[in-house]
Design a protein around this motif. Structure first.
Motif, mmCIF file in Angstrom:
data_model
loop_
_atom_site.group_PDB
_atom_site.id
_atom_site.type_symbol
_atom_site.label_atom_id
_atom_site.label_comp_id
_atom_site.label_asym_id
_atom_site.label_seq_id
_atom_site.Cartn_x
_atom_site.Cartn_y
_atom_site.Cartn_z
ATOM 1 N N ILE A 162 50.165 29.911 48.821
ATOM 2 C CA ILE A 162 49.307 30.412 47.736
ATOM 3 C C ILE A 162 48.784 31.805 48.070
ATOM 4 O O ILE A 162 48.775 32.702 47.227
ATOM 5 C CB ILE A 162 48.140 29.438 47.482
ATOM 6 N N LEU A 163 48.350 31.972 49.322
ATOM 7 C CA LEU A 163 47.835 33.275 49.734
ATOM 8 C C LEU A 163 48.905 34.352 49.604
ATOM 9 O O LEU A 163 48.636 35.456 49.098
ATOM 10 C CB LEU A 163 47.345 33.207 51.180
ATOM 11 N N GLY A 164 50.117 34.056 50.049
ATOM 12 C CA GLY A 164 51.185 35.041 50.004
ATOM 13 C C GLY A 164 51.484 35.515 48.597
ATOM 14 O O GLY A 164 51.553 36.726 48.335
ATOM 15 N N ILE A 165 51.643 34.586 47.663
ATOM 16 C CA ILE A 165 52.015 34.974 46.302
ATOM 17 C C ILE A 165 50.877 35.722 45.605
ATOM 18 O O ILE A 165 51.101 36.694 44.878
ATOM 19 C CB ILE A 165 52.466 33.735 45.489
ATOM 20 N N CYS A 166 49.641 35.305 45.841
ATOM 21 C CA CYS A 166 48.500 35.962 45.193
ATOM 22 C C CYS A 166 48.207 37.325 45.810
ATOM 23 O O CYS A 166 47.842 38.267 45.100
ATOM 24 C CB CYS A 166 47.264 35.071 45.287
ATOM 25 N N TYR A 167 48.380 37.434 47.115
ATOM 26 C CA TYR A 167 48.190 38.719 47.793
ATOM 27 C C TYR A 167 49.212 39.739 47.307
ATOM 28 O O TYR A 167 48.901 40.910 47.095
ATOM 29 C CB TYR A 167 48.297 38.510 49.298
ATOM 30 N N GLY A 168 50.444 39.291 47.110
ATOM 31 C CA GLY A 168 51.487 40.200 46.650
ATOM 32 C C GLY A 168 51.260 40.718 45.247
ATOM 33 O O GLY A 168 51.580 41.873 44.936
ATOM 34 N N VAL A 169 50.703 39.881 44.372
ATOM 35 C CA VAL A 169 50.458 40.298 42.986
ATOM 36 C C VAL A 169 49.514 41.488 42.940
ATOM 37 O O VAL A 169 49.656 42.377 42.079
ATOM 38 C CB VAL A 169 49.912 39.110 42.175
ATOM 39 N N GLN A 170 48.542 41.554 43.840
ATOM 40 C CA GLN A 170 47.550 42.628 43.803
ATOM 41 C C GLN A 170 48.215 44.002 43.853
ATOM 42 O O GLN A 170 47.818 44.924 43.138
ATOM 43 C CB GLN A 170 46.567 42.491 44.982
ATOM 44 N N PHE A 205 39.553 49.852 41.682
ATOM 45 C CA PHE A 205 39.388 49.942 43.136
ATOM 46 C C PHE A 205 38.665 48.705 43.675
ATOM 47 O O PHE A 205 39.093 48.107 44.671
ATOM 48 C CB PHE A 205 38.614 51.208 43.489
ATOM 49 N N PHE A 206 37.575 48.311 43.040
ATOM 50 C CA PHE A 206 36.776 47.194 43.556
ATOM 51 C C PHE A 206 37.525 45.871 43.419
ATOM 52 O O PHE A 206 37.461 45.025 44.319
ATOM 53 C CB PHE A 206 35.447 47.128 42.805
ATOM 54 N N SER A 207 38.246 45.689 42.321
ATOM 55 C CA SER A 207 39.026 44.475 42.162
ATOM 56 C C SER A 207 40.121 44.391 43.225
ATOM 57 O O SER A 207 40.353 43.329 43.822
ATOM 58 C CB SER A 207 39.642 44.436 40.761
ATOM 59 N N PHE A 208 40.790 45.514 43.466
ATOM 60 C CA PHE A 208 41.824 45.554 44.501
ATOM 61 C C PHE A 208 41.213 45.305 45.879
ATOM 62 O O PHE A 208 41.782 44.578 46.709
ATOM 63 C CB PHE A 208 42.507 46.921 44.452
ATOM 64 N N PHE A 209 40.045 45.876 46.126
ATOM 65 C CA PHE A 209 39.344 45.685 47.399
ATOM 66 C C PHE A 209 39.044 44.208 47.649
ATOM 67 O O PHE A 209 39.247 43.697 48.758
ATOM 68 C CB PHE A 209 38.053 46.504 47.381
ATOM 69 N N CYS A 210 38.575 43.502 46.645
ATOM 70 C CA CYS A 210 38.248 42.078 46.809
ATOM 71 C C CYS A 210 39.505 41.251 47.073
ATOM 72 O O CYS A 210 39.500 40.361 47.933
ATOM 73 C CB CYS A 210 37.534 41.560 45.566
ATOM 74 N N GLY A 211 40.577 41.539 46.345
ATOM 75 C CA GLY A 211 41.792 40.746 46.497
ATOM 76 C C GLY A 211 42.474 40.961 47.832
ATOM 77 O O GLY A 211 42.758 39.999 48.567
ATOM 78 N N VAL A 212 42.737 42.217 48.175
ATOM 79 C CA VAL A 212 43.479 42.476 49.415
ATOM 80 C C VAL A 212 42.575 42.363 50.644
ATOM 81 O O VAL A 212 43.044 42.005 51.729
ATOM 82 C CB VAL A 212 44.154 43.861 49.373
ATOM 83 N N GLY A 213 41.277 42.650 50.494
ATOM 84 C CA GLY A 213 40.372 42.524 51.627
ATOM 85 C C GLY A 213 40.257 41.097 52.111
ATOM 86 O O GLY A 213 40.306 40.822 53.331
ATOM 87 N N SER A 214 40.113 40.162 51.184
ATOM 88 C CA SER A 214 40.047 38.752 51.575
ATOM 89 C C SER A 214 41.403 38.245 52.046
ATOM 90 O O SER A 214 41.486 37.413 52.961
ATOM 91 C CB SER A 214 39.548 37.908 50.396
ATOM 92 N N GLY A 215 42.485 38.762 51.425
ATOM 93 C CA GLY A 215 43.818 38.316 51.825
ATOM 94 C C GLY A 215 44.198 38.784 53.216
ATOM 95 O O GLY A 215 44.744 38.018 54.019
#
Length: 600
Positions: A450-458, A356-366
């Motif tokens: 870069i943001l798009g591809i990394c945000y999608g991986v989450q 949950f926290f890892s997902f929160f950091c990735g998608v929250g910043s994205g």
């Protein structure tokens, strides 16, 4: 030997093709930057109000606890109907208010309407993902990658369709968001149904081939949309007729996956005709009694295996997880990794909160960058940000597609935990945030990709990871709880942090401009016109300083997310290694059994 039933396979693939259409129009929240600058001017909002409107959008999109609770009790068509109703009402009210067809609504009512409209995607996602993963239980990563990928591409699809249908009128995107997903879901609901495997029926031998075909089609669609966007922004040769042609070709790409069930039906008819002709000619090779006897023996064998399975034959992969992690012993303290968890059982597990926290950091910043992309582009001097929206959409799609396929390949080949890809993506996302903060020429183009591809991986890594660790029985409620990390991050980082810092910088810039003007220092007319705007709309900010501190903080958030993902990967690494060995042993045994049947 068990046979493949064409009717079953055709229904599965028809449902998957229909699911692609639903997901392609389910990402309505990614179209927010397309209409938010115009909505801000029409409704006279400041940046903090606009960002809080984005928070309401993200909250509606990801608060799907109700959908998760009822997904196992209601058929998919009911879930899709609820989603269609929410989208029609929510975005329909916004369109009526923004075009002055009804009296202006108070700010809080606009937030509620947008939240209701965005909530439609939760019902679409829950219905489509759960049905597709149950229909293709051995290809979860690929299925999630494709379906969630089309959600990420929705923003670019809506941008192209709105340009073709409503040129030079960005606010009409709201009308498209109200109507298109509703119509698509009402048609697709008749095809998206859970398909129970027929007793004695073996898996589709061409399943991998079909998924590869769809993946290549998806890549072709992404490249096509990217090319159309580049032509539109740099060549400037695009007219209204050309826009309609581009939109038509996009719809043709979306229809290509439907060729798979059509081909299965045609092949089954051809085989049926051949068997009929062979039977009429008295072919001695026909042995119907022997085939019936083999089928009866397979049915009895499969029934015994189902009874002996730790999960009652419901899901082969969950059984492998249970055996691999010692579930063959009598459990006294609840389920272990890979078995079916209830939400309250998952909430006390460290693995759950790390995910949950890892997902929160990735998608929250994205999502902070995505929601503020319109104002970020304006601050750096771009009058049209559709290029960056399309870049994020296309690369978001490729990130979701690639994240699902890569994680699936390395799980099967090396037993590498899926969350390691979340760590890699968040590490690259740090670079994107630093590019946004620097505001150097070209930084928005590279950073958006870069943001798009990394945000999608989450998304495509989180979904199968949750299903593998906590099972599929209560997956709907667990999945929707984890996705709360998206609106939580949007509220903290986009609504409160980014909006407050932007308005503070805009106010400082306004005061500085006023002081310079009162000192009889002549400034360029464009600068004064851009900054000194009406008080009701709030101040606009120009320059790299408007979002610099915000994206420095977002880079720090991603660092924390990388650490969380690495810790989670280390914790669950033994489970994936054991799962890989169990799968290999199971597949080897299955191949030996099929070889013996063929010899008989």
């Amino acid at each position: 030997m068990a046979e493949v039933v064409p009717e079953v396979l055709a229904r599965k693939w028809l449902g998957f093709g229909a699911s692609i259409w639903v997901q392609a129009f389910a990402g309505n929240t990614y179209a927010f930057p397309n209409y938010s600058p115009t909505l801000k001017k029409i409704m006279q909002y400041n940046q903090l109000q606009l960002n809080n409107l984005g928070v309401a959008k993200d909250l509606g999109e990801n608060v799907g606890l109700i959908a998760g609770l009822v997904c196992d009790k209601l058929p998919p068509w009911v879930l899709l109907s609820i989603g269609a109703f929410n989208g029609l009402v929510g975005y329909g009210v916004l369109w009526l208010a923004a075009t002055a067809r009804i009296p202006p609504l108070p700010y809080w009512q606009m937030c509620v309407a947008l939240s209701i409209g965005a909530n439609s995607s939760t019902w679409f996602n829950t219905a489509v993902l759960l049905t597709s993963m149950r229909n293709f239980p051995h290809s979860r990563g690929t299925v999630v990658g494709i379906l969630k990928g089309f959600v990420g591409l929705s923003g670019a699809i809506f941008a192209q369709l709105s340009t073709a249908i409503f040129p030079d009128n960005p606010i009409m995107v709201l009308f498209l968001l109200a109507m298109a997903p509703t119509l698509v879901s009402l048609v697709a609901m008749h095809c998206i149904v859970p398909v129970k495997p027929t007793v004695g029926c073996r898996d589709d031998p061409k399943e991998h081939e079909h998924f590869v075909f769809i993946i290549y089609t998806c890549i072709g669609l992404a490249i096509y949309i990217l090319g159309a966007t580049i032509v539109d922004n740099f060549v400037s040769l695009r007219g209204h007729f050309t826009s309609k042609v581009i939109a038509g070709v996009i719809l043709i790409f979306l229809a290509v996956p439907l060729l798979i069930p059509f081909r299965i039906y045609v092949d089954s008819l051809m085989k049926l005709n051949k068997r009929t002709i062979s039977t009429n000619m008295g072919d001695p090779a026909n042995e119907p009694l022997l085939k019936v006897e083999r089928l009866r023996r397979d049915v009895e064998s499969n029934s015994l295996e189902d009874v002996a399975s730790p999960s009652g034959g419901r899901d082969a992969e969950e059984s492998l997880f249970a055996v691999a992690y010692g579930a063959v012993r009598k459990l006294k303290r609840g389920p272990r990794r890979g078995q079916d968890f209830k939400l309250k059982q998952a909430l006390v597990k460290a693995d759950f909160w790390l995910l949950f926290f890892s997902f929160f950091c990735g998608v929250g910043s994205g999502v902070t960058a995505i929601n503020n992309m319109g104002q970020l582009g304006e601050a750096q001097g771009y009058s049209d940000v559709s290029m960056f929206i399309s870049l994020i959409g296309v690369w978001n799609f490729l990130g979701r597609l690639g994240g699902g396929a890569l994680s699936e390949f390395f799980v099967r080949a090396k037993g590498i935990p899926r969350p390691i890809w979340m760590a890699i993506a968040q590490a690259l996302m740090i670079i994107a945030h630093l590019l946004f903060a620097s505001a150097v020429p070209g930084s928005l183009h590279v950073g958006s990709a870069i943001l798009g591809i990394c945000y999608g991986v989450q998304f495509t890594v989180m979904v199968p990871t949750a299903s593998e660790l906590f099972g599929l029985k209560h997956f709907g409620i667990i999945y929707n709880f984890i996705t709360l990390g998206d609106p939580l991050g949007s509220c903290l980082f986009s609504g409160w942090l980014a909006g407050s810092l932007y308005d503070r910088e805009a106010e400082r810039q306004r005061e500085w401009t006023t002081e310079r003007s009162s000192s009889s220092i002549t400034l360029p007319r464009r600068t004064i016109w851009d900054i000194l705007i009406s008080q009701g709309q709030g101040a606009q900010c120009r320059g790299a300083h408007c979002f610099r501190l915000t994206f420095f903080i977002m880079a720090g958030v991603c660092v924390v997310g990388v650490i969380s993902s690495i810790i989670l990967s280390y914790r669950i690494r033994p489970v994936y290694l054991t799962l890989y060995e169990a799968r290999e042993a199971s597949h080897s045994k299955s191949r030996d059994g099929q070889a013996r049947d063929s010899q008989i």
